[in-house]
Design a protein around this motif. Structure first.
Motif, short mmCIF file in Angstrom:
data_model
loop_
_atom_site.label_atom_id
_atom_site.label_comp_id
_atom_site.label_asym_id
_atom_site.label_seq_id
_atom_site.Cartn_x
_atom_site.Cartn_y
_atom_site.Cartn_z
N SER A 111 -20.08 5.06 40.77
CA SER A 111 -19.71 6.09 41.73
C SER A 111 -20.70 6.11 42.90
O SER A 111 -20.30 6.30 44.05
CB SER A 111 -19.60 7.46 41.06
N MET A 112 -21.98 5.87 42.61
CA MET A 112 -22.98 5.82 43.67
C MET A 112 -22.69 4.65 44.62
O MET A 112 -22.82 4.79 45.84
CB MET A 112 -24.39 5.67 43.09
N PHE A 113 -22.26 3.52 44.06
CA PHE A 113 -21.94 2.38 44.92
C PHE A 113 -20.77 2.71 45.85
O PHE A 113 -20.84 2.46 47.05
CB PHE A 113 -21.60 1.14 44.07
N GLN B 68 -22.57 6.25 30.67
CA GLN B 68 -22.98 7.23 31.67
C GLN B 68 -23.73 6.56 32.83
O GLN B 68 -23.52 6.93 33.99
CB GLN B 68 -23.85 8.32 31.03
N GLU B 69 -24.57 5.61 32.51
CA GLU B 69 -25.30 4.89 33.56
C GLU B 69 -24.34 4.11 34.44
O GLU B 69 -24.49 4.07 35.66
CB GLU B 69 -26.34 3.95 32.91
N ALA C 63 -13.35 2.08 36.65
CA ALA C 63 -12.80 3.10 35.74
C ALA C 63 -12.30 2.46 34.45
O ALA C 63 -12.49 3.01 33.37
CB ALA C 63 -11.68 3.87 36.44
N ALA C 64 -11.67 1.30 34.58
CA ALA C 64 -11.18 0.61 33.38
C ALA C 64 -12.35 0.19 32.47
O ALA C 64 -12.23 0.24 31.24
CB ALA C 64 -10.36 -0.61 33.78
N GLU C 65 -13.47 -0.18 33.08
CA GLU C 65 -14.62 -0.61 32.27
C GLU C 65 -15.31 0.55 31.54
O GLU C 65 -15.79 0.38 30.44
CB GLU C 65 -15.63 -1.35 33.13
N VAL C 66 -15.32 1.72 32.14
CA VAL C 66 -16.06 2.83 31.55
C VAL C 66 -15.20 3.70 30.62
O VAL C 66 -15.71 4.64 30.02
CB VAL C 66 -16.76 3.72 32.58
N ARG C 67 -13.94 3.38 30.49
CA ARG C 67 -13.09 4.16 29.57
C ARG C 67 -13.37 3.76 28.15
O ARG C 67 -13.76 2.77 27.76
CB ARG C 67 -11.63 3.92 29.88
#
Length: 155
Positions: free
Chosen positions: A50-52, A43-44, A151-155
């Motif tokens: 997304s903030m970046f 989540q972090e 996105a690939a990293e957070v999946r």
């Protein structure tokens, strides 16, 4: 003597059952704790990535506006302290990049974040409107590459 042996077996069984219960509960609690930690990190990362991307795109927009204003392409005036806003958005993008650097597992993600910021910095060097559009599109492409990798990293 038979009763004592039965009592001893019962006590040993109870102790073994308690030990096994403790062991399995400890393992389950450890897994739950690891899952919670992994989910918080995920989540972090989602938040930071997304903030970046958002910060870079806002910075890009401001850089484009400033270039257009300086080259007489805008019909509406920019607010007086537009350099202040430009600096604030750059600072915001840099802070967001630092969060990416702290949280990213993949070095490629940090490289893509740096490329995104470099692409924005190139906007003010554009010699004409065609080059300006190229720089703007390159920035957007770099941010898309960053988002895909994130996105690939957070999946």
């Amino acid at each position: 003597m038979g009763g004592a042996l039965t009592s001893l077996v019962a006590v040993a069984g109870t102790l073994l059952g308690s030990a096994l219960t403790y062991f399995f509960q400890r393992r389950t609690a450890g897994r739950a704790e690891q899952f919670a930690r992994d989910e918080r990190l995920r989540q972090e990362r989602v938040s930071a990535y997304s903030m970046f991307a958002e910060a870079v795109m806002e910075y890009r927009h401001e850089e484009l506006q400033v270039w257009l204003h300086r080259h007489g392409e805008l019909t509406h005036p920019l607010p007086e302290p537009f350099e202040v806003e430009q600096g604030r958005l750059r600072s915001l993008a840099l802070r967001a990049r630092y969060r990416v650097q702290l949280l990213a597992e993949e070095p490629r993600l940090i490289e893509l974040a740096n490329q995104s910021l470099d692409a924005v910095a190139d906007i003010h060097r554009a010699k004409d409107a065609t080059e300006l559009m190229e720089h703007g599109e390159r920035t957007e492409e770099r941010v898309r590459d960053f988002v895909r990798a994130a996105a690939a990293e957070v999946r």
